[in-house]
Design an enzyme around this catalytic site. Sequence first.
Site, short mmCIF file in Angstrom:
data_model
loop_
_atom_site.label_atom_id
_atom_site.label_comp_id
_atom_site.label_asym_id
_atom_site.label_seq_id
_atom_site.Cartn_x
_atom_site.Cartn_y
_atom_site.Cartn_z
N GLU A 127 44.08 35.79 41.09
CA GLU A 127 43.67 34.39 40.85
C GLU A 127 44.83 33.41 40.73
O GLU A 127 44.87 32.59 39.82
CB GLU A 127 42.80 34.33 39.59
CG GLU A 127 41.56 35.20 39.69
CD GLU A 127 40.65 35.12 38.47
OE1 GLU A 127 41.08 34.61 37.42
OE2 GLU A 127 39.50 35.58 38.57
N ASN A 168 44.06 39.38 44.91
CA ASN A 168 42.63 39.30 44.58
C ASN A 168 42.30 37.91 44.04
O ASN A 168 43.04 37.36 43.23
CB ASN A 168 42.35 40.36 43.49
CG ASN A 168 40.88 40.60 43.22
OD1 ASN A 168 40.12 40.90 44.14
ND2 ASN A 168 40.47 40.49 41.96
N HIS A 205 32.06 36.47 43.55
CA HIS A 205 31.10 36.09 42.51
C HIS A 205 30.29 34.92 43.07
O HIS A 205 30.76 33.79 43.10
CB HIS A 205 31.82 35.66 41.23
CG HIS A 205 32.62 36.74 40.58
ND1 HIS A 205 32.02 37.83 39.98
CD2 HIS A 205 33.95 36.92 40.45
CE1 HIS A 205 32.98 38.63 39.49
NE2 HIS A 205 34.15 38.10 39.77
N GLU A 234 34.51 42.32 43.35
CA GLU A 234 33.81 42.02 42.08
C GLU A 234 32.44 41.41 42.36
O GLU A 234 32.03 40.44 41.71
CB GLU A 234 34.65 41.07 41.21
CG GLU A 234 36.04 41.58 40.93
CD GLU A 234 36.86 40.67 40.02
OE1 GLU A 234 36.29 39.76 39.38
OE2 GLU A 234 38.09 40.88 39.93
N ASP A 236 28.94 40.04 42.52
CA ASP A 236 27.68 39.82 41.81
C ASP A 236 27.06 38.56 42.37
O ASP A 236 27.76 37.68 42.88
CB ASP A 236 27.82 39.78 40.28
CG ASP A 236 28.96 38.94 39.74
OD1 ASP A 236 29.30 37.90 40.36
OD2 ASP A 236 29.52 39.30 38.69
C1 XIL Z 1 35.88 39.63 33.25
C2 XIL Z 1 35.22 40.78 32.50
O1 XIL Z 1 34.07 41.18 33.22
C3 XIL Z 1 34.85 40.32 31.10
O2 XIL Z 1 34.42 41.43 30.32
C4 XIL Z 1 36.05 39.67 30.41
O3 XIL Z 1 35.64 39.14 29.16
C5 XIL Z 1 36.65 38.58 31.26
O4 XIL Z 1 36.98 39.11 32.53
N1 XIL Z 1 37.62 37.76 37.67
C6 XIL Z 1 38.32 38.93 37.40
C7 XIL Z 1 37.81 39.85 36.36
O5 XIL Z 1 39.30 39.23 38.08
O6 XIL Z 1 38.86 40.53 35.70
C8 XIL Z 1 36.92 39.16 35.37
O7 XIL Z 1 36.37 40.13 34.48
C9 XIL Z 1 35.85 38.35 36.07
C10 XIL Z 1 36.46 37.30 36.94
#
Ligand code: XIL
Length: 299
Positions: A127, A168, A205, A234, A236
């Site tokens: 990020e 990422n 996401h 990741e 969802d």
């Molecule tokens: C999130 C986790 O799912 C949570 O449990 C935590 O509180 C915050 O981080 N991008 C990422 C992940 O790269 O590491 C994040 O995970 C979600 C967004």
Amino acid sequence: ASTLAAAAQQSGRYFGTAIASGKLGDGTYTGIANREFDMITAENEMKIDATEPQQGQFNFSSGDRIYNWATQNGKRMRGHTLAWHSQQPDWMRNMSGSSLRQAMINHINGVLNHYKGKIPYWDVVNEAYDDNNGGRRDSNLQRTGNDWIEVAFRTARAADPSAKLCYNDYNIDNWTWAKTQGVYNMVKDFKARGVPIDCVGLQSHFNSQSPYNSNYRTTISQFAALGVDVAITELDIQGGSASTYANVVNDCLAVSRCIGITVWGVRDSDSWLGANTSPLLFDSNGNKKAAYNSVLNAL
Ligand code: XIL
């Protein structure tokens, strides 16, 4: 095939999930995770605040709990993450300049020394790009100098030459977005200059602000054409649309260098977004949802 992992393996891919160490005692959770997934990401346990809570004092207890569970069950891991503006321990959040730069290097070396040869993929940098333009996100790491990302990758390559090194990020799924182009140009530049980068992780996401777009397949193939693997890291989908899940799978399968898909949690109740958004493949009771069947059929 009757599981996500077995279905993904038919095309040489994997299907992964994020695992939380605190849930490894939940039999429903581990039962589903062990049955369905063959790639594991620690949801929080390999982040900077977890692995180096005090400067120079590394703690791999939670990360190793997940690593051992994964390995004992024949699964591989994606390491997440070595350099990030978020979830930094207090000592790092307050640092700047050359001491922070050196602390980042020491952190990468400390973690990769522990997991050397054991974790095949690492999110080296997470990020680092700004949400609203094609430039870098402002952060303490960015203020150490624009070359911090390539220093992180070079450090990681030297520390564990066997690991595939990934960049990422989120909101780099839509090909028309400035953030996507910013990251694309960075990867292109790294490949041109020989900075060691092997893969790009599209967090994916998806929600109403950043919905799935049919140009996702273009994004995946454009990154792949730079000579890197692409992973969906990741996934969802708020609302849990079965057809959108199928689109994501089909877009990955359409690009040979799209190597696998990871969903960010097992059941809706495990999601960082809250169960009410219904973003995952299993409901809060562990039952397969329509989205699960849609993904299994598409794989
Ligand atoms: C999130 C986790 O799912 C949570 O449990 C935590 O509180 C915050 O981080 N991008 C990422 C992940 O790269 O590491 C994040 O995970 C979600 C967004």
